[in-house]
Write an enzyme that holds these catalytic residues in place. Structure first.
Site, PDB file in Angstrom:
ATOM      1  N   ASP A  40     -17.065 -26.287 -72.932  1.00 27.19           N
ATOM      2  CA  ASP A  40     -15.750 -26.894 -72.702  1.00 27.19           C
ATOM      3  C   ASP A  40     -15.651 -28.201 -73.493  1.00 27.19           C
ATOM      4  O   ASP A  40     -16.609 -28.973 -73.558  1.00 27.19           O
ATOM      5  CB  ASP A  40     -15.555 -27.164 -71.204  1.00 27.19           C
ATOM      6  N   GLY A  51      -3.904 -24.105 -61.114  1.00 26.60           N
ATOM      7  CA  GLY A  51      -4.372 -25.138 -62.038  1.00 26.60           C
ATOM      8  C   GLY A  51      -4.748 -24.619 -63.412  1.00 26.60           C
ATOM      9  O   GLY A  51      -5.397 -25.321 -64.187  1.00 26.60           O
ATOM     10  N   GLN A  52      -4.338 -23.396 -63.742  1.00 29.33           N
ATOM     11  CA  GLN A  52      -4.673 -22.848 -65.067  1.00 29.33           C
ATOM     12  C   GLN A  52      -3.837 -23.530 -66.135  1.00 29.33           C
ATOM     13  O   GLN A  52      -2.617 -23.697 -65.984  1.00 29.33           O
ATOM     14  CB  GLN A  52      -4.410 -21.329 -65.084  1.00 29.33           C
ATOM     15  N   HIS A  67     -10.469 -17.100 -68.376  1.00 28.22           N
ATOM     16  CA  HIS A  67     -11.771 -17.705 -68.645  1.00 28.22           C
ATOM     17  C   HIS A  67     -12.447 -18.043 -67.333  1.00 28.22           C
ATOM     18  O   HIS A  67     -11.806 -18.411 -66.352  1.00 28.22           O
ATOM     19  CB  HIS A  67     -11.639 -18.956 -69.524  1.00 28.22           C
ATOM     20  N   HIS A 116     -15.025 -20.656 -65.828  1.00 24.75           N
ATOM     21  CA  HIS A 116     -15.774 -21.901 -66.035  1.00 24.75           C
ATOM     22  C   HIS A 116     -17.147 -21.750 -65.383  1.00 24.75           C
ATOM     23  O   HIS A 116     -17.252 -21.257 -64.252  1.00 24.75           O
ATOM     24  CB  HIS A 116     -15.088 -23.082 -65.335  1.00 24.75           C
TER      25      HIS A 116
HETATM   26  P1  5GP Z   1      -8.041 -24.190 -67.152  1.00 26.22           P
HETATM   27  O1  5GP Z   1      -7.446 -25.424 -66.508  1.00 26.22           O
HETATM   28  O2  5GP Z   1      -7.008 -23.386 -67.889  1.00 26.22           O
HETATM   29  O3  5GP Z   1      -8.843 -23.375 -66.181  1.00 26.22           O
HETATM   30  O4  5GP Z   1      -9.124 -24.715 -68.170  1.00 26.22           O
HETATM   31  C1  5GP Z   1      -8.886 -24.891 -69.510  1.00 26.22           C
HETATM   32  C2  5GP Z   1     -10.113 -25.570 -70.063  1.00 26.22           C
HETATM   33  O5  5GP Z   1     -10.095 -25.441 -71.469  1.00 26.22           O
HETATM   34  C3  5GP Z   1     -10.199 -27.063 -69.749  1.00 26.22           C
HETATM   35  O6  5GP Z   1     -11.400 -27.314 -69.020  1.00 26.22           O
HETATM   36  C4  5GP Z   1     -10.207 -27.726 -71.123  1.00 26.22           C
HETATM   37  O7  5GP Z   1     -11.082 -28.835 -71.205  1.00 26.22           O
HETATM   38  C5  5GP Z   1     -10.652 -26.604 -72.041  1.00 26.22           C
HETATM   39  N1  5GP Z   1     -10.133 -26.696 -73.379  1.00 26.22           N
HETATM   40  C6  5GP Z   1      -8.857 -26.949 -73.742  1.00 26.22           C
HETATM   41  N2  5GP Z   1      -8.725 -26.925 -75.080  1.00 26.22           N
HETATM   42  C7  5GP Z   1      -9.965 -26.643 -75.574  1.00 26.22           C
HETATM   43  C8  5GP Z   1     -10.472 -26.492 -76.907  1.00 26.22           C
HETATM   44  O8  5GP Z   1      -9.762 -26.593 -77.911  1.00 26.22           O
HETATM   45  N3  5GP Z   1     -11.791 -26.220 -77.035  1.00 26.22           N
HETATM   46  C9  5GP Z   1     -12.613 -26.082 -75.943  1.00 26.22           C
HETATM   47  N4  5GP Z   1     -13.881 -25.814 -76.181  1.00 26.22           N
HETATM   48  N5  5GP Z   1     -12.173 -26.212 -74.686  1.00 26.22           N
HETATM   49  C10 5GP Z   1     -10.855 -26.492 -74.498  1.00 26.22           C
END
Ligand code: 5GP
Ligand code: ZN
Length: 115
Positions: free
Chosen positions: A30, A92-93, A99, A101
């Site tokens: 991340d 919170g997506q 994905h 985490h």
């Molecule tokens: P969500 O909130 O959708 O579950 O998580 C999205 C995750 O993607 C966040 O933890 C954020 O830090 C990560 N993220 C967003 N943009 C990028 C990117 O360009 N590269 C990487 N490696 N992670 C990203």
């Protein structure tokens, strides 16, 4: 999905710190980690969120789940880890490509604060 951030990462159009790749799966760190180890495991096939999963995704989702603890161990998470799948805006997506985490290293606080 041409406008999907994670599809761009899969294609190599956006760089990432990759830790695993095969024909169906990609894992990468991340960009904004919340713990000493924080990586994501994603299917290469675009799927918006877990809410869109159906029977056709069963084998792929199983593959992610079985692979996940192996990668966690490789990252040194011998004492445990947290897996999180944020689903939809209410969950919170922020990136709408499914994905998982994987978070760990150090002591994580309780996932949900009850205060
Ligand atoms: P969500 O909130 O959708 O579950 O998580 C999205 C995750 O993607 C966040 O933890 C954020 O830090 C990560 N993220 C967003 N943009 C990028 C990117 O360009 N590269 C990487 N490696 N992670 C990203
Ligand atoms: Zn995508």
């Amino acid at each position: 999905m041409s406008d999907c951030l994670f599809c761009k990462i899969i294609k190599g159009d956006i760089p990432c710190r990759k830790l695993y790749e095969d024909d169906e799966v990609l894992a990468f760190h991340d960009i904004n980690p919340v713990a000493p180890v924080h990586f994501m495991l994603i299917p290469k096939r675009h799927l918006k969120s877990l809410a869109e999963a159906d029977e056709s995704h069963q084998a792929l989702l199983g593959r992610l789940m079985v692979l996940l603890p192996k990668l966690a161990k490789e990252q040194g998470l011998d004492h445990g880890f947290r897996t999180v799948i944020n689903t939809g805006r209410g969950g919170g997506q922020e990136v709408f490509h499914l994905h998982i985490h994987v978070i760990g290293g150090g002591n994580l606080p309780p996932m949900v604060r009850r205060d």
